[in-house]
Design a protein around this motif. Sequence first.
Motif, PDB file in Angstrom:
ATOM      1  N   ALA A   1       2.321   1.643  -3.413  1.00  0.00           N
ATOM      2  CA  ALA A   1       1.258   2.097  -4.319  1.00  0.00           C
ATOM      3  C   ALA A   1       0.996   3.595  -4.154  1.00  0.00           C
ATOM      4  O   ALA A   1       0.641   4.278  -5.119  1.00  0.00           O
ATOM      5  CB  ALA A   1      -0.024   1.311  -4.078  1.00  0.00           C
ATOM      6  N   ASN A   2       1.205   4.107  -2.957  1.00  0.00           N
ATOM      7  CA  ASN A   2       1.009   5.534  -2.687  1.00  0.00           C
ATOM      8  C   ASN A   2       2.247   6.372  -3.020  1.00  0.00           C
ATOM      9  O   ASN A   2       2.242   7.584  -2.786  1.00  0.00           O
ATOM     10  CB  ASN A   2       0.608   5.749  -1.227  1.00  0.00           C
ATOM     11  N   GLY A   3       3.296   5.727  -3.522  1.00  0.00           N
ATOM     12  CA  GLY A   3       4.473   6.480  -3.959  1.00  0.00           C
ATOM     13  C   GLY A   3       5.560   6.641  -2.912  1.00  0.00           C
ATOM     14  O   GLY A   3       6.473   7.454  -3.094  1.00  0.00           O
ATOM     15  N   ASP A   4       5.523   5.867  -1.851  1.00  0.00           N
ATOM     16  CA  ASP A   4       6.531   5.949  -0.794  1.00  0.00           C
ATOM     17  C   ASP A   4       7.838   5.291  -1.279  1.00  0.00           C
ATOM     18  O   ASP A   4       7.913   4.075  -1.436  1.00  0.00           O
ATOM     19  CB  ASP A   4       6.015   5.245   0.468  1.00  0.00           C
TER      20      ASP A   4
ATOM     21  N   ARG B   1      -2.272  -1.965  -5.364  1.00  0.00           N
ATOM     22  CA  ARG B   1      -3.409  -2.000  -4.432  1.00  0.00           C
ATOM     23  C   ARG B   1      -4.292  -3.230  -4.665  1.00  0.00           C
ATOM     24  O   ARG B   1      -4.909  -3.739  -3.739  1.00  0.00           O
ATOM     25  CB  ARG B   1      -4.261  -0.737  -4.587  1.00  0.00           C
ATOM     26  N   GLU B   2      -4.355  -3.688  -5.910  1.00  0.00           N
ATOM     27  CA  GLU B   2      -5.199  -4.844  -6.243  1.00  0.00           C
ATOM     28  C   GLU B   2      -4.456  -6.171  -6.174  1.00  0.00           C
ATOM     29  O   GLU B   2      -5.051  -7.231  -6.357  1.00  0.00           O
ATOM     30  CB  GLU B   2      -5.794  -4.698  -7.657  1.00  0.00           C
TER      31      GLU B   2
ATOM     32  N   THR C   1       0.836  -1.204   0.000  1.00  0.00           N
ATOM     33  CA  THR C   1       0.000   0.000   0.000  1.00  0.00           C
ATOM     34  C   THR C   1       0.871   1.254   0.000  1.00  0.00           C
ATOM     35  O   THR C   1       0.602   2.216  -0.735  1.00  0.00           O
ATOM     36  CB  THR C   1      -0.948   0.007   1.220  1.00  0.00           C
TER      37      THR C   1
ATOM     38  N   TRP D   1       7.570   0.122 -10.299  1.00  0.00           N
ATOM     39  CA  TRP D   1       7.460   1.503  -9.799  1.00  0.00           C
ATOM     40  C   TRP D   1       6.563   2.340 -10.718  1.00  0.00           C
ATOM     41  O   TRP D   1       5.745   3.121 -10.252  1.00  0.00           O
ATOM     42  CB  TRP D   1       8.839   2.130  -9.668  1.00  0.00           C
TER      43      TRP D   1
ATOM     44  N   THR E   1       4.108   1.393 -12.500  1.00  0.00           N
ATOM     45  CA  THR E   1       2.706   0.970 -12.400  1.00  0.00           C
ATOM     46  C   THR E   1       2.330   0.690 -10.948  1.00  0.00           C
ATOM     47  O   THR E   1       1.441  -0.129 -10.679  1.00  0.00           O
ATOM     48  CB  THR E   1       2.459  -0.289 -13.264  1.00  0.00           C
ATOM     49  N   ARG E   2       2.970   1.370 -10.027  1.00  0.00           N
ATOM     50  CA  ARG E   2       2.810   1.100  -8.584  1.00  0.00           C
ATOM     51  C   ARG E   2       1.370   1.191  -8.093  1.00  0.00           C
ATOM     52  O   ARG E   2       0.990   0.494  -7.168  1.00  0.00           O
ATOM     53  CB  ARG E   2       3.718   2.003  -7.765  1.00  0.00           C
ATOM     54  N   GLU E   3       0.547   2.040  -8.715  1.00  0.00           N
ATOM     55  CA  GLU E   3      -0.836   2.175  -8.263  1.00  0.00           C
ATOM     56  C   GLU E   3      -1.588   0.849  -8.346  1.00  0.00           C
ATOM     57  O   GLU E   3      -2.497   0.587  -7.566  1.00  0.00           O
ATOM     58  CB  GLU E   3      -1.596   3.242  -9.080  1.00  0.00           C
ATOM     59  N   SER E   4      -1.194   0.010  -9.294  1.00  0.00           N
ATOM     60  CA  SER E   4      -1.878  -1.281  -9.464  1.00  0.00           C
ATOM     61  C   SER E   4      -1.570  -2.247  -8.325  1.00  0.00           C
ATOM     62  O   SER E   4      -2.250  -3.269  -8.177  1.00  0.00           O
ATOM     63  CB  SER E   4      -1.501  -1.921 -10.798  1.00  0.00           C
TER      64      SER E   4
END
Length: 193
Positions: free
Chosen positions: A17-20, A68-69, A14, A61, A63-66
């Motif tokens: 996915a949030n860019g940390d 979450r799924e 997570t 990195w 496509t990090r938002e993906s």
Amino acid sequence: MTEEQSYEHEELLTLVANGDESAFRELVMRYSGLLYTYIYKHIESKEASEELVQDVFFQIWLTRESLREVRNFRTYLYVVSRNQALNAVKKMMRDYQRHQEYQQWEQVPEPEENHLKRELQLSIIEEAIEKLPPQQKKAWILSRRERLTYQQVAQEMTISKETVKTYLQHAHQFIGKYLMDRMSALLLLLWVK
């Protein structure tokens, strides 16, 4: 695996996915060795395996938002690495084919007309290279003339491998357009005469 470890793992995904970025570094540290071993078993090349591991994590990195799924990160990692490996093999095959064509092109005696056309193309390509921005020019020369890998070019120029790829993409686009524009103009002039 304990409940706490599972939660830490989900939390890590997570955060990535949030860019940390620090969470991403932790993810890379946890999985790069495992991924390297997996890739190396299939391609048996230390340098190519290292490069593919970097490419896989770079893709993750991007496509990090993906993330979450993602329910099973190991499976996800293997799928991404398989796709990157397939792309790398396709690229190597294209490069090998181009190299073979280039060698054949160099060795086959040509009629005078084809020889002149080739000389003209080479001189136009040289003009285009001279017009490239300095960093693109240096990356192109190191990669294409000195046959260094992207990683070696990156080390030589003290830039990232992705920056090398970007420089080479822009250089190829510019050289191709420059060649097409000049050849079209020359052919038009010859046709008008």
